[in-house]
Design an enzyme around this catalytic site. Structure first.
Site, PDB file in Angstrom:
ATOM      1  CG  HIS A  26      -3.401  -0.925  -6.998  1.00  0.00           C
ATOM      2  ND1 HIS A  26      -3.861  -0.314  -5.866  1.00  0.00           N
ATOM      3  CD2 HIS A  26      -3.446  -2.261  -6.720  1.00  0.00           C
ATOM      4  CE1 HIS A  26      -4.187  -1.224  -4.949  1.00  0.00           C
ATOM      5  NE2 HIS A  26      -3.933  -2.429  -5.459  1.00  0.00           N
ATOM      6  NE  ARG A  31      -4.219  -1.491   0.131  1.00  0.00           N
ATOM      7  CZ  ARG A  31      -4.323  -2.525  -0.707  1.00  0.00           C
ATOM      8  NH1 ARG A  31      -3.389  -2.760  -1.613  1.00  0.00           N
ATOM      9  NH2 ARG A  31      -5.384  -3.313  -0.664  1.00  0.00           N
TER      10      ARG A  31
HETATM   11  P1  NDP Z   1      -1.645 -11.381   5.296  1.00  0.00           P
HETATM   12  O1  NDP Z   1      -2.601 -10.834   6.286  1.00  0.00           O
HETATM   13  O2  NDP Z   1      -1.776 -12.810   4.895  1.00  0.00           O
HETATM   14  O3  NDP Z   1      -0.151 -11.209   5.836  1.00  0.00           O
HETATM   15  C1  NDP Z   1       0.284 -10.078   6.501  1.00  0.00           C
HETATM   16  C2  NDP Z   1       1.724 -10.279   6.977  1.00  0.00           C
HETATM   17  O4  NDP Z   1       2.195  -9.031   7.499  1.00  0.00           O
HETATM   18  C3  NDP Z   1       1.840 -11.314   8.109  1.00  0.00           C
HETATM   19  O5  NDP Z   1       3.025 -12.051   7.981  1.00  0.00           O
HETATM   20  C4  NDP Z   1       1.884 -10.438   9.353  1.00  0.00           C
HETATM   21  O6  NDP Z   1       2.575 -11.006  10.458  1.00  0.00           O
HETATM   22  C5  NDP Z   1       2.667  -9.235   8.833  1.00  0.00           C
HETATM   23  N1  NDP Z   1       2.384  -8.061   9.660  1.00  0.00           N
HETATM   24  C6  NDP Z   1       1.216  -7.426   9.868  1.00  0.00           C
HETATM   25  N2  NDP Z   1       1.365  -6.406  10.746  1.00  0.00           N
HETATM   26  C7  NDP Z   1       2.671  -6.418  11.091  1.00  0.00           C
HETATM   27  C8  NDP Z   1       3.446  -5.642  11.985  1.00  0.00           C
HETATM   28  N3  NDP Z   1       2.900  -4.634  12.687  1.00  0.00           N
HETATM   29  N4  NDP Z   1       4.754  -5.925  12.117  1.00  0.00           N
HETATM   30  C9  NDP Z   1       5.309  -6.952  11.445  1.00  0.00           C
HETATM   31  N5  NDP Z   1       4.633  -7.740  10.559  1.00  0.00           N
HETATM   32  C10 NDP Z   1       3.324  -7.475  10.408  1.00  0.00           C
HETATM   33  O7  NDP Z   1      -1.694 -10.423   4.037  1.00  0.00           O
HETATM   34  P2  NDP Z   1      -1.454 -10.801   2.497  1.00  0.00           P
HETATM   35  O8  NDP Z   1      -0.118 -11.427   2.377  1.00  0.00           O
HETATM   36  O9  NDP Z   1      -2.607 -11.553   1.949  1.00  0.00           O
HETATM   37  O10 NDP Z   1      -1.494  -9.350   1.798  1.00  0.00           O
HETATM   38  C11 NDP Z   1      -0.586  -8.333   2.136  1.00  0.00           C
HETATM   39  C12 NDP Z   1      -1.014  -7.007   1.502  1.00  0.00           C
HETATM   40  O11 NDP Z   1      -0.732  -6.997   0.114  1.00  0.00           O
HETATM   41  C13 NDP Z   1      -2.504  -6.685   1.554  1.00  0.00           C
HETATM   42  O12 NDP Z   1      -2.900  -6.235   2.829  1.00  0.00           O
HETATM   43  C14 NDP Z   1      -2.625  -5.617   0.489  1.00  0.00           C
HETATM   44  O13 NDP Z   1      -2.428  -4.352   1.058  1.00  0.00           O
HETATM   45  C15 NDP Z   1      -1.485  -5.933  -0.470  1.00  0.00           C
HETATM   46  N6  NDP Z   1      -1.990  -6.339  -1.789  1.00  0.00           N
HETATM   47  C16 NDP Z   1      -1.664  -5.585  -2.890  1.00  0.00           C
HETATM   48  C17 NDP Z   1      -2.096  -5.950  -4.145  1.00  0.00           C
HETATM   49  C18 NDP Z   1      -1.691  -5.173  -5.364  1.00  0.00           C
HETATM   50  O14 NDP Z   1      -2.183  -5.460  -6.467  1.00  0.00           O
HETATM   51  N7  NDP Z   1      -0.803  -4.212  -5.267  1.00  0.00           N
HETATM   52  C19 NDP Z   1      -2.930  -7.143  -4.346  1.00  0.00           C
HETATM   53  C20 NDP Z   1      -3.199  -7.867  -3.141  1.00  0.00           C
HETATM   54  C21 NDP Z   1      -2.750  -7.454  -1.906  1.00  0.00           C
HETATM   55  P3  NDP Z   1       2.060 -12.353  11.185  1.00  0.00           P
HETATM   56  O15 NDP Z   1       2.349 -13.469  10.194  1.00  0.00           O
HETATM   57  O16 NDP Z   1       2.892 -12.459  12.407  1.00  0.00           O
HETATM   58  O17 NDP Z   1       0.594 -12.164  11.432  1.00  0.00           O
HETATM   59  C1  OXD Z   2      -5.949  -6.119  -3.023  1.00  0.00           C
HETATM   60  C2  OXD Z   2      -5.438  -5.227  -4.067  1.00  0.00           C
HETATM   61  O1  OXD Z   2      -5.885  -5.770  -1.846  1.00  0.00           O
HETATM   62  O2  OXD Z   2      -5.698  -5.464  -5.259  1.00  0.00           O
HETATM   63  O3  OXD Z   2      -6.436  -7.212  -3.373  1.00  0.00           O
HETATM   64  O4  OXD Z   2      -4.711  -4.271  -3.745  1.00  0.00           O
END
Ligand code: NDP
Ligand code: OXD
Length: 310
Positions: free
Chosen positions: A273, A225
């Protein structure tokens, strides 16, 4: 008769409606702003929903994102807090994201940025050949997307480290967690990839202080993001040469305003994006299953933890 309300400023409704008709003809889907009777809406479905005017849905049972990220929902102050929020965990979304990350990492690792610059000068440079085993990749976030990309990078032979909120033990991936281990993690990351959710804890995490902890000449890839990055700090780190190049897919404001310095910065690649987009054909069956679950009084799958914010 209960109905689903689809609202999105990002996705056009046509393909979604088509897939719903195919997968679940019994489920009525209305498209914003044609809400009808708000009391009939039991599921709100969307991504980047219009916030105005806020409408109350007294019988809402589920808010379902059409993507993986839910910051746009959790950050809406009008969100009814008692209604569960579900996100997508979907193979195509994951595959596309890993492809994007691998493409960006390999572009940096195999010196395409330098070759592109050389071609503009009709130059024939002799560069030091890249050493995969010496190029350490740092993955901020080891969730569904970060872990898949990390494993695929590991399979290519890169040493990979990851940083998460809680501790982890993963085969072949050096794991760091929490703020206390962030500096050690960053210090070993030649290519930093951000796949964190946007929460109050992760907002602005790519800033002057954290960028300074990366090795000189590091690369930054952010498909998570825009709010993770302090734009001015990244530009300063690029300008002084500490960061070699950045690839950015997401921005504070989207579309990225035409006068934003990222557009013309010689050390920035902008993608619109597009790292990973939801494909209704593969996503709708999961959403339909969740609609049926909440209508049967069950908890939805892939529910967001409101306390963690992801
Ligand atoms: P998940 O919820 O599966 O994973 C999040 C990860 O981030 C986990 O490992 C979590 O730790 C870690 N995390 C969260 N908060 C913290 C913190 N404060 N400190 C350290 N680590 C932290 O998310 P996804 O992998 O499914 O997706 C990640 C992001 O990708 C989405 O939220 C979205 O914003 C972005 N995205 C972008 C897209 C694009 O087209 N550009 C498409 C899809 C998604 P823990 O394992 O310990 O819980
Ligand atoms: C998502 C994205 O969060 O496309 O799936 O950014």
């Amino acid at each position: 008769m209960p109905a689903v309300l689809f609202s999105s400023t990002f996705y056009k409704p046509d393909l979604w409606l088509e897939e719903f008709r195919r997968a679940a003809p019994d489920i009525e889907v209305r498209v914003w702003p044609e809400v009808g009777d708000p009391a009939e809406i039991d599921v709100a479905l969307g991504w980047g929903h219009p916030k105005e005017p806020p409408i109350e849905f007294p019988n809402l049972k589920l808010i379902s994102a059409t993507g993986a990220g839910i910051d746009h929902i959790m950050g809406d102050p009008t969100r009814p807090k008692h209604v569960p929020v579900a996100r997508l965990v979907e193979e195509m979304l994951t595959t596309q994201m890993s492809e994007y990350v691998l493409a960006c990492v390999l572009r940096y690792h195999r010196q395409f940025v330098e070759f592109e610059a050389a071609q503009r000068e009709a130059a024939w440079p002799k560069l030091t050949p890249p050493d995969t085993a010496a190029r350490r990749i740092g993955m901020l976030g080891l969730g569904v997307l970060g872990l898949d990309a990390a494993r695929k990078l590991r399979a290519l032979g890169f040493p990979v480290a990851g940083w998460s909120r809680g501790p982890k033990q993963l085969d072949g991936i050096e794991c760091f967690h929490g703020r206390g281990q962030l500096a050690a993690f960053l210090g070993g990351s030649h290519i930093l990839v951000c796949l964190l959710p946007l929460t109050p804890e992760t907002r602005g995490i790519i800033n002057a202080e954290t960028l300074a902890l990366l090795p000189r000449g590091a690369y930054v890839i952010n498909p998570a993001r825009g709010g993770h990055v302090v734009d001015a700090d990244l530009i300063a780190a690029l300008d002084c040469g500490h960061i070699a190049h950045a690839t950015l897919d997401v921005f504070h404001q989207e579309p990225l305003p035409r006068d934003h310095p990222f557009w013309r910065h010689p050390k920035v690649t902008v993608t619109p994006h597009a790292a990973s987009a939801t494909i209704p054909r593969t996503a709708v069956p999961q959403i339909v299953a969740n609609i049926r679950r909440v209508r049967a009084g069950l908890a939805p799958l892939n529910q967001v933890d409101p306390d963690r914010g992801y």
